[in-house]
Structures are given as structure tokens and as C-alpha cells.
Design a protein around this motif. Sequence first.
Motif, PDB file in Angstrom:
ATOM      1  N   VAL A   6      -4.561   0.309   1.823  1.00  0.00           N
ATOM      2  CA  VAL A   6      -5.680   1.361   1.257  1.00  0.00           C
ATOM      3  C   VAL A   6      -5.664   2.354   2.192  1.00  0.00           C
ATOM      4  CG1 VAL A   6      -7.836   1.628   0.535  1.00  0.00           C
ATOM      5  CG2 VAL A   6      -6.646  -0.502  -0.053  1.00  0.00           C
ATOM      6  N   PHE A   7      -6.051   2.373   3.424  1.00  0.00           N
ATOM      7  CA  PHE A   7      -6.480   3.211   4.554  1.00  0.00           C
ATOM      8  C   PHE A   7      -5.437   3.968   4.761  1.00  0.00           C
ATOM      9  CE2 PHE A   7      -9.919   0.282   5.098  1.00  0.00           C
ATOM     10  CZ  PHE A   7     -11.171   1.361   5.187  1.00  0.00           C
ATOM     11  N   ARG A   8      -3.924   3.450   4.863  1.00  0.00           N
ATOM     12  CA  ARG A   8      -2.702   4.350   5.193  1.00  0.00           C
ATOM     13  C   ARG A   8      -2.540   5.351   3.971  1.00  0.00           C
ATOM     14  NH1 ARG A   8       2.712   2.803   8.342  1.00  0.00           N
ATOM     15  NH2 ARG A   8       3.284   5.110   8.237  1.00  0.00           N
ATOM     16  N   PHE A   9      -2.460   4.748   2.558  1.00  0.00           N
ATOM     17  CA  PHE A   9      -1.871   5.422   1.681  1.00  0.00           C
ATOM     18  C   PHE A   9      -2.857   6.376   0.772  1.00  0.00           C
ATOM     19  CE2 PHE A   9       1.557   2.550   2.675  1.00  0.00           C
ATOM     20  CZ  PHE A   9       2.824   3.531   3.049  1.00  0.00           C
ATOM     21  N   LEU A  10      -3.930   5.738   0.582  1.00  0.00           N
ATOM     22  CA  LEU A  10      -5.029   6.253  -0.292  1.00  0.00           C
ATOM     23  C   LEU A  10      -6.020   7.057   0.395  1.00  0.00           C
ATOM     24  CD1 LEU A  10      -5.596   3.330  -2.877  1.00  0.00           C
ATOM     25  CD2 LEU A  10      -3.932   5.107  -2.836  1.00  0.00           C
ATOM     26  N   LEU A  11      -6.099   6.837   1.647  1.00  0.00           N
ATOM     27  CA  LEU A  11      -6.958   7.530   2.631  1.00  0.00           C
ATOM     28  C   LEU A  11      -6.437   8.108   3.831  1.00  0.00           C
ATOM     29  CD1 LEU A  11     -10.169   5.196   2.324  1.00  0.00           C
ATOM     30  CD2 LEU A  11      -9.872   7.076   1.123  1.00  0.00           C
ATOM     31  N   PRO A  12      -5.534   8.976   3.700  1.00  0.00           N
ATOM     32  CA  PRO A  12      -4.414   9.495   4.796  1.00  0.00           C
ATOM     33  C   PRO A  12      -5.407  10.324   5.623  1.00  0.00           C
ATOM     34  CG  PRO A  12      -4.029  10.734   2.932  1.00  0.00           C
ATOM     35  CD  PRO A  12      -4.979   9.772   2.341  1.00  0.00           C
ATOM     36  N   THR A  38       6.500  17.549 -10.399  1.00  0.00           N
ATOM     37  CA  THR A  38       5.333  18.048  -9.562  1.00  0.00           C
ATOM     38  C   THR A  38       4.133  16.825  -9.379  1.00  0.00           C
ATOM     39  OG1 THR A  38       5.635  20.388  -9.926  1.00  0.00           O
ATOM     40  CG2 THR A  38       3.534  19.751  -9.098  1.00  0.00           C
ATOM     41  N   LEU A  39       3.951  16.464 -10.631  1.00  0.00           N
ATOM     42  CA  LEU A  39       2.783  15.304 -10.767  1.00  0.00           C
ATOM     43  C   LEU A  39       3.465  13.916 -10.161  1.00  0.00           C
ATOM     44  CD1 LEU A  39       0.394  14.022 -11.914  1.00  0.00           C
ATOM     45  CD2 LEU A  39       1.705  13.756 -14.090  1.00  0.00           C
ATOM     46  N   GLY A  40       4.902  13.687 -10.228  1.00  0.00           N
ATOM     47  CA  GLY A  40       5.522  12.714  -9.564  1.00  0.00           C
ATOM     48  C   GLY A  40       5.513  12.789  -8.218  1.00  0.00           C
ATOM     49  N   ARG A  41       5.424  13.661  -7.506  1.00  0.00           N
ATOM     50  CA  ARG A  41       5.470  14.087  -5.998  1.00  0.00           C
ATOM     51  C   ARG A  41       4.060  13.499  -5.529  1.00  0.00           C
ATOM     52  NH1 ARG A  41       9.065  18.398  -6.713  1.00  0.00           N
ATOM     53  NH2 ARG A  41       7.372  19.667  -7.075  1.00  0.00           N
ATOM     54  N   PHE A  42       2.958  13.915  -6.233  1.00  0.00           N
ATOM     55  CA  PHE A  42       1.695  13.382  -5.784  1.00  0.00           C
ATOM     56  C   PHE A  42       1.399  12.005  -6.075  1.00  0.00           C
ATOM     57  CE2 PHE A  42      -2.265  12.385  -7.517  1.00  0.00           C
ATOM     58  CZ  PHE A  42      -3.074  12.344  -6.485  1.00  0.00           C
ATOM     59  N   LEU A  43       1.999  11.513  -7.195  1.00  0.00           N
ATOM     60  CA  LEU A  43       1.667   9.967  -7.273  1.00  0.00           C
ATOM     61  C   LEU A  43       2.588   9.384  -6.520  1.00  0.00           C
ATOM     62  CD1 LEU A  43       2.170   9.860 -11.315  1.00  0.00           C
ATOM     63  CD2 LEU A  43       0.135   9.685  -9.877  1.00  0.00           C
ATOM     64  N   ARG A  44       3.776   9.827  -6.092  1.00  0.00           N
ATOM     65  CA  ARG A  44       4.496   8.837  -5.019  1.00  0.00           C
ATOM     66  C   ARG A  44       3.894   9.079  -3.561  1.00  0.00           C
ATOM     67  NH1 ARG A  44      10.582   8.753  -5.230  1.00  0.00           N
ATOM     68  NH2 ARG A  44      11.072   8.148  -7.522  1.00  0.00           N
ATOM     69  N   ARG A  45       3.350  10.343  -3.284  1.00  0.00           N
ATOM     70  CA  ARG A  45       2.777  10.308  -1.834  1.00  0.00           C
ATOM     71  C   ARG A  45       1.556   9.471  -1.752  1.00  0.00           C
ATOM     72  NH1 ARG A  45       2.863  15.474  -2.096  1.00  0.00           N
ATOM     73  NH2 ARG A  45       0.645  15.634  -2.838  1.00  0.00           N
ATOM     74  N   SER A  46       0.748   9.375  -2.890  1.00  0.00           N
ATOM     75  CA  SER A  46      -0.525   8.425  -2.963  1.00  0.00           C
ATOM     76  C   SER A  46      -0.250   6.937  -3.369  1.00  0.00           C
ATOM     77  CB  SER A  46      -1.408   9.435  -3.818  1.00  0.00           C
ATOM     78  OG  SER A  46      -0.934   9.169  -5.205  1.00  0.00           O
ATOM     79  N   ARG A  47       0.968   6.867  -3.695  1.00  0.00           N
ATOM     80  CA  ARG A  47       1.509   5.518  -4.127  1.00  0.00           C
ATOM     81  C   ARG A  47       0.503   5.018  -5.428  1.00  0.00           C
ATOM     82  NH1 ARG A  47       2.296   0.650  -0.249  1.00  0.00           N
ATOM     83  NH2 ARG A  47       3.895   0.138  -1.974  1.00  0.00           N
ATOM     84  N   LEU A  48       0.206   6.303  -6.250  1.00  0.00           N
ATOM     85  CA  LEU A  48      -0.717   5.821  -7.465  1.00  0.00           C
ATOM     86  C   LEU A  48       0.349   5.432  -8.469  1.00  0.00           C
ATOM     87  CD1 LEU A  48      -3.488   8.376  -7.390  1.00  0.00           C
ATOM     88  CD2 LEU A  48      -3.687   6.102  -7.450  1.00  0.00           C
ATOM     89  N   ASP A  49       1.591   5.656  -8.183  1.00  0.00           N
ATOM     90  CA  ASP A  49       2.648   5.407  -9.318  1.00  0.00           C
ATOM     91  C   ASP A  49       2.853   3.910  -9.392  1.00  0.00           C
ATOM     92  OD1 ASP A  49       3.880   5.483  -6.703  1.00  0.00           O
ATOM     93  OD2 ASP A  49       5.773   5.324  -7.499  1.00  0.00           O
ATOM     94  N   GLU A  50       2.161   3.275  -8.478  1.00  0.00           N
ATOM     95  CA  GLU A  50       2.543   1.791  -8.382  1.00  0.00           C
ATOM     96  C   GLU A  50       1.323   1.187  -9.066  1.00  0.00           C
ATOM     97  OE1 GLU A  50       3.615   0.375  -4.762  1.00  0.00           O
ATOM     98  OE2 GLU A  50       5.365   1.866  -4.520  1.00  0.00           O
TER      99      GLU A  50
END
Length: 203
Positions: A197-203, A82-94
Amino acid sequence: AMTPEKRILDIVCALGLSVILLPVGLVIAGMILLFDGRPVLYKSERMKTPVQAFLLWKFRTMRPVEGDSGVSGGDKVDRISTLGRFLRRSRLDELPQLVNVLRGDISCVGPRPPLRRYVERCPDLYGRVLKQRPGLTGLATLVYHRTEENLLASCLSAEETEAVYMRRCIPRKARLDLLYAEKRSILLDIRLMLGTVFRFLLP
């Protein structure tokens, strides 16, 4: 090829982001430990050049499986936490890849570093693409990332994922990577970073 100006931009941006995002990274690491256990980081062999490999760092988003290989498609979705889905969607996993930038493995902007198996299967194509230093983000990431995710998400087996990625993703991303190589400049790099930044962190 890496110009001195591009390397300076990489170091300044990676150091700045590392300082700003360190608290976020520590929180993410703590949450992975709490909810998903160890390991916190996922390290994947990627190619810097057609013959030179390195370990790309990410926050772990999936349950590990021995012998896992290839890109992630719908066949692996049940392993994503569940956490992984959020991290992938926001690209914070990177976020840990800022370390790869500081080490010089990758640049802030360039083609995404490929797995060895795809470089070996498409040597001529990656021979041209990997004349540039791979990057955290790039033109292909901005233009094609969501399309690629949607294409692979519909794949129900590892074989289908591999076929779709080889046939529909690699050639299209390579064309965009080669277009970036023709137009590359510091100003374009800055525009692509801001766009990310605008596309992935501020959708």
C-alpha cells in the motif's frame, strides 16, 4: 499450502477492500468505457499450481491484439492507453483481483501467478514456487517489481522481452518467493500488504 488462518485473513482483507474501493472501481470501469471502450476487464490465464489454471482479472490497460502472449515489455508500450499507464503505475488495474482472492484462486500475499508458458518452460522451479498459493502481492513484488519493469521497458521486441524475462526476472523472483515460503507467517503477510500500500498507492 493454505492454512485456515491465512484464508481467513484473505477473506477479511478482500471483503474489506472490496467495500472500501467499490466506488473507485466503478469510476475506473466508467472511465475505461468512456475513453477506451469495451472490454473493461482483461482476463488472463494464470497458473494456481503447476497443473491447475484459472482466469486472473484486471482492468484493461492495453489495446487488445489477437494472438498476444508473454509478458509486457517495451515492444507493447504503444498499446497502453493514457488511462492504462496511470492504472498500471498505481496498480489500480489489479483491483478486480480481489474477486480472485475471494474465489480462492489467489491469496493476498504469495508469488505472482505465472503464465502457463513459463511454468512449462521452468517446471522444476515453478514446482517449488507454486507449492504456495499465488498472491496479489508478495516479497518478490515489493523487492523486484520496479526493477523488472525497468528491465522489460528497454526491450524493443517480443523476442528480447522473452529472453530478458526468462534470464533475469524469473530466477530472481523465484529466489525471493522461496525465501518468503521459508519465513511465511501471518505477521509477515500483514507487513507485506502494508508495504505494498505504501509503496504503490502512496509513492
